[in-house]
Design a protein around this motif. Sequence first.
Motif, PDB file in Angstrom:
ATOM      1  N   GLU A   4      10.262  37.308  95.924  1.00 29.69           N
ATOM      2  CA  GLU A   4      10.063  38.516  96.736  1.00 29.69           C
ATOM      3  C   GLU A   4      11.300  39.390  96.708  1.00 29.69           C
ATOM      4  OE1 GLU A   4       9.184  39.823 101.381  1.00 29.69           O
ATOM      5  OE2 GLU A   4       9.222  37.710 100.811  1.00 29.69           O
ATOM      6  N   ASP A   5      12.492  38.746  96.785  1.00 32.99           N
ATOM      7  CA  ASP A   5      13.736  39.506  96.771  1.00 32.99           C
ATOM      8  C   ASP A   5      13.914  40.225  95.442  1.00 32.99           C
ATOM      9  OD1 ASP A   5      14.423  38.659  99.310  1.00 32.99           O
ATOM     10  OD2 ASP A   5      15.423  36.845  98.574  1.00 32.99           O
ATOM     11  N   LYS A   6      13.584  39.503  94.345  1.00 29.62           N
ATOM     12  CA  LYS A   6      13.745  40.109  93.024  1.00 29.62           C
ATOM     13  C   LYS A   6      12.853  41.320  92.867  1.00 29.62           C
ATOM     14  CE  LYS A   6      13.872  38.928  88.124  1.00 29.62           C
ATOM     15  NZ  LYS A   6      13.708  37.856  87.131  1.00 29.62           N
ATOM     16  N   LYS A   7      11.642  41.209  93.368  1.00 26.02           N
ATOM     17  CA  LYS A   7      10.698  42.332  93.287  1.00 26.02           C
ATOM     18  C   LYS A   7      11.217  43.533  94.056  1.00 26.02           C
ATOM     19  CE  LYS A   7       5.973  43.612  94.479  1.00 26.02           C
ATOM     20  NZ  LYS A   7       4.713  43.161  95.098  1.00 26.02           N
ATOM     21  N   ASP A  91      23.983  37.390  95.445  1.00 25.61           N
ATOM     22  CA  ASP A  91      24.590  36.544  96.482  1.00 25.61           C
ATOM     23  C   ASP A  91      23.893  36.785  97.819  1.00 25.61           C
ATOM     24  OD1 ASP A  91      26.223  35.107  98.195  1.00 25.61           O
ATOM     25  OD2 ASP A  91      28.073  35.666  97.165  1.00 25.61           O
ATOM     26  N   LYS A  92      22.798  36.083  98.046  1.00 27.58           N
ATOM     27  CA  LYS A  92      21.973  36.280  99.237  1.00 27.58           C
ATOM     28  C   LYS A  92      22.706  35.878 100.515  1.00 27.58           C
ATOM     29  CE  LYS A  92      17.381  35.084 101.023  1.00 27.58           C
ATOM     30  NZ  LYS A  92      16.119  34.369 100.716  1.00 27.58           N
ATOM     31  N   VAL A 225      16.645  39.040 103.034  1.00 28.06           N
ATOM     32  CA  VAL A 225      18.102  38.977 103.158  1.00 28.06           C
ATOM     33  C   VAL A 225      18.649  39.796 104.329  1.00 28.06           C
ATOM     34  CG1 VAL A 225      18.559  38.463 100.745  1.00 28.06           C
ATOM     35  CG2 VAL A 225      18.272  40.845 101.449  1.00 28.06           C
ATOM     36  N   LEU A 226      17.908  40.771 104.818  1.00 31.74           N
ATOM     37  CA  LEU A 226      18.398  41.587 105.930  1.00 31.74           C
ATOM     38  C   LEU A 226      17.983  41.050 107.299  1.00 31.74           C
ATOM     39  CD1 LEU A 226      18.124  45.358 104.891  1.00 31.74           C
ATOM     40  CD2 LEU A 226      20.004  43.763 104.595  1.00 31.74           C
ATOM     41  N   LYS A 227      17.385  39.889 107.342  1.00 34.84           N
ATOM     42  CA  LYS A 227      16.908  39.348 108.620  1.00 34.84           C
ATOM     43  C   LYS A 227      18.071  39.173 109.591  1.00 34.84           C
ATOM     44  CE  LYS A 227      14.299  35.668 110.868  1.00 34.84           C
ATOM     45  NZ  LYS A 227      13.464  36.647 111.615  1.00 34.84           N
ATOM     46  N   LEU A 228      17.879  39.693 110.807  1.00 34.59           N
ATOM     47  CA  LEU A 228      18.886  39.595 111.859  1.00 34.59           C
ATOM     48  C   LEU A 228      18.483  38.505 112.848  1.00 34.59           C
ATOM     49  CD1 LEU A 228      21.388  40.779 113.379  1.00 34.59           C
ATOM     50  CD2 LEU A 228      19.794  42.318 114.542  1.00 34.59           C
TER      51      LEU A 228
END
Length: 458
Positions: A4-7, A91-92, A225-228
Amino acid sequence: MGKEDKKDYSNMITGPTFFKMVMFSIPVILSGVLQLLFNAADIIVVGKFAGDESLAAVGSTSALINLFTNVFIGLSVGSNVIIAHFIGAGDKERVSRTVHTSIVLSIVSGIFLAIFGFLFANPVLKLMGSPDNVIGLATLYLKIYFMGMPALLIYNFGSAMMRAIGDTKRPLYFLTTSGVLNVILNMILVICFSLGVAGVAIATVVSEYLSAIFILWFLVRKSDVLKLEFKNLRIDKYVLLKIIQIGFPAGLQGTIFSLSNVVIQSAVNSFGSNVVAGNSATMNIEGFVYMAMNAIYQTSLTFVGQNYGAGKKKRVLKCTLQCELIVIIVGLIFGTTGSIFSTELLHIYSDSAAVIAAGKIRCMYILPIYFLCGCMEVMVGSLRAIGQSVIPMITSMIGACALRLVWIATVFQFRRTTGMLYISYPISWIVTLMAHIAFFIYFYKKIPEERQANTQVA
């Protein structure tokens, strides 16, 4: 990174770039234009329903607000660049650390600014030589306005992080909703309750807190990756250092620019309230042009930053050149349109013939060639994106700010006209742009032709 991140994130470092940058920048342009439309609503409502003195009071504070806030808003640029580097490098874990560090930094900085602005608004306005019939209203506006600083910085940091992964649409949605609330509150507080500048300031603060709530809500609900996560809110020393390395020079540069603008505003103040009001109205019109071009600067930060992090040197140059082409087109379209319709646009802000005449002078000197400022901004963005933030700061200090101050202290003193004052802007843009281009060529040559993904910031 996962599938999902790559997409979501890899399309900036592969394939054609021009169309992607245009599509990336359109929501950013719309966000900037909408933000200024809502700010313009403040000025229009107060000018039409509270008088020219109130218009001058609100308009004359913009340079001072920028002076106080630019260092901290500049730190959000650091967050954008660092996340772009980490995304490009895959670098996640460090992206997540940057998110949590940035939110803590925005809250702490916002609280500091709120206290500082409330305490020192009036003394600084006095130092600027704000006219006696304006300073009381301007002080009131600033004291209320600065109560919204924590929210303003949360939104700026949050939207910068979202841009770094290519998400430019959601900040637009959040801004649109909060901006509509701002306009509605303006009408209610200024027209219905006759609160004048206080009503405008209250409406702005309330809408800023709404946009901050939207940003936090979105980050908490994300699954990538932006999850708070509030339990992870802390300062990561490594990430903070990297943010400061990029963001502090960027913010200091903005503050120094604002300082030169404060000096120019002080010179404008010497011509009386009509010129102050006309200058304020025109600056608001210019803001639309600048924000449209600044969107391309934001584009260069993200695209150049991700490709630099991925070690793709040729794409760094390609993205930079294409951003320059886009910003010239955008600057010419917006600047020429503003210049042609300057009289009609100024009538929106004031019905006073003297105010409109004063505003048209500034339009004539600045708007047609405002694209030069955009070219300068894109070069700054690309330099920061490859890790060079101190150099554009120093170059801007000398080429733009110092030159303007010298101009005011020398040439302007021999011919004290508003035209002679305003011409210092395009002169400083040309000088500074040439210097930025030379430095970009120098540092670009130092990027290795082939290298592994790099997470280190120069």
